[in-house]
Design an enzyme around this catalytic site. Structure first.
Site, short mmCIF file in Angstrom:
data_model
loop_
_atom_site.label_atom_id
_atom_site.label_comp_id
_atom_site.label_asym_id
_atom_site.label_seq_id
_atom_site.Cartn_x
_atom_site.Cartn_y
_atom_site.Cartn_z
N LYS A 100 -7.06 -2.20 6.52
CA LYS A 100 -7.10 -2.22 7.99
C LYS A 100 -8.47 -1.81 8.53
O LYS A 100 -9.30 -1.26 7.79
CB LYS A 100 -5.97 -1.33 8.53
CG LYS A 100 -4.58 -1.85 8.15
CD LYS A 100 -3.49 -1.07 8.86
CE LYS A 100 -2.11 -1.60 8.51
NZ LYS A 100 -1.03 -0.92 9.26
N HIS A 110 -1.92 -2.24 4.71
CA HIS A 110 -0.59 -2.83 4.89
C HIS A 110 -0.09 -3.32 3.54
O HIS A 110 -0.87 -3.79 2.72
CB HIS A 110 -0.69 -4.03 5.85
CG HIS A 110 0.54 -4.88 5.86
ND1 HIS A 110 1.66 -4.57 6.59
CD2 HIS A 110 0.83 -6.05 5.21
CE1 HIS A 110 2.58 -5.51 6.39
NE2 HIS A 110 2.10 -6.42 5.57
N GLU A 170 3.78 -13.82 4.58
CA GLU A 170 2.50 -13.23 5.00
C GLU A 170 1.33 -13.83 4.22
O GLU A 170 0.26 -14.07 4.79
CB GLU A 170 2.56 -11.71 4.82
CG GLU A 170 3.52 -11.04 5.79
CD GLU A 170 3.80 -9.58 5.50
OE1 GLU A 170 4.63 -8.99 6.24
OE2 GLU A 170 3.20 -9.01 4.56
#
Ligand code: CMP
Length: 138
Positions: free
Chosen positions: A10, A116, A127
């Site tokens: 992130k 994540h 995803e």
């Protein structure tokens, strides 16, 4: 059985220079990298990725945070990939993450939580294909 999970390093972790250390920890844990790239998410793309959380109180903060800087997206391969990766990264709230986990080492808050990891095989597949075409996966 060898299978996949999807991860994003992130904006907090990338901006703080932890990308290399986090990738090293992932490889040391036995994952291989099937695909990886730098991405800057738009508000629309981040909202679509986190659509499942659209009604949650933290949705706007989540999208604002995930669009605030560069991320590293990757598809990882290992036996039991989804569960083993969630063990490796630790609890969503870094204050509750086990010592030595990625979030324990590199995260500051539940929002700026460094990384994540997909929560199921179905979400991992979804995803991974959200971020990568078949031509980008090796
Ligand atoms: P992630 O695993 O990427 O999936 C959803 C994200 O929402 C989660 O990591 C957290 O970073 C974030 N999140 C979850 N709960 C909260 C919360 N209570 N407040 C702010 N962000 C949250």
């Amino acid at each position: 059985m060898s299978n996949i999970t999807f991860t994003m390093i992130k904006p907090d972790a990338v901006a703080n220079g932890y990308t290399g250390k986090i990738i090293d920890q992932i490889l040391e844990a036995g994952f291989t990298i099937q695909a990886m790239k730098y991405v800057r998410l738009s508000e629309e793309t981040a909202g679509a990725f986190y659509d499942i959380h659209r009604e949650r109180s933290f949705f706007k903060e989540l999208v604002d945070f995930m669009t605030s800087g560069t991320i590293v997206a990757a598809v990882l391969v290992k036996d039991n990939a989804v569960a083993d990766f969630r063990t490796l990264i630790g609890a969503t709230d870094p204050a509750k993450a086990e010592p030595g986990t990625v979030r324990n080492r590199f995260a500051k808050s539940i929002e700026a939580n460094a990384i994540h990891g997909s929560d199921s095989d179905a979400n991992a597949a979804h995803e991974a294909s959200f971020f990568f075409s078949a031509f980008e996966r090796f």
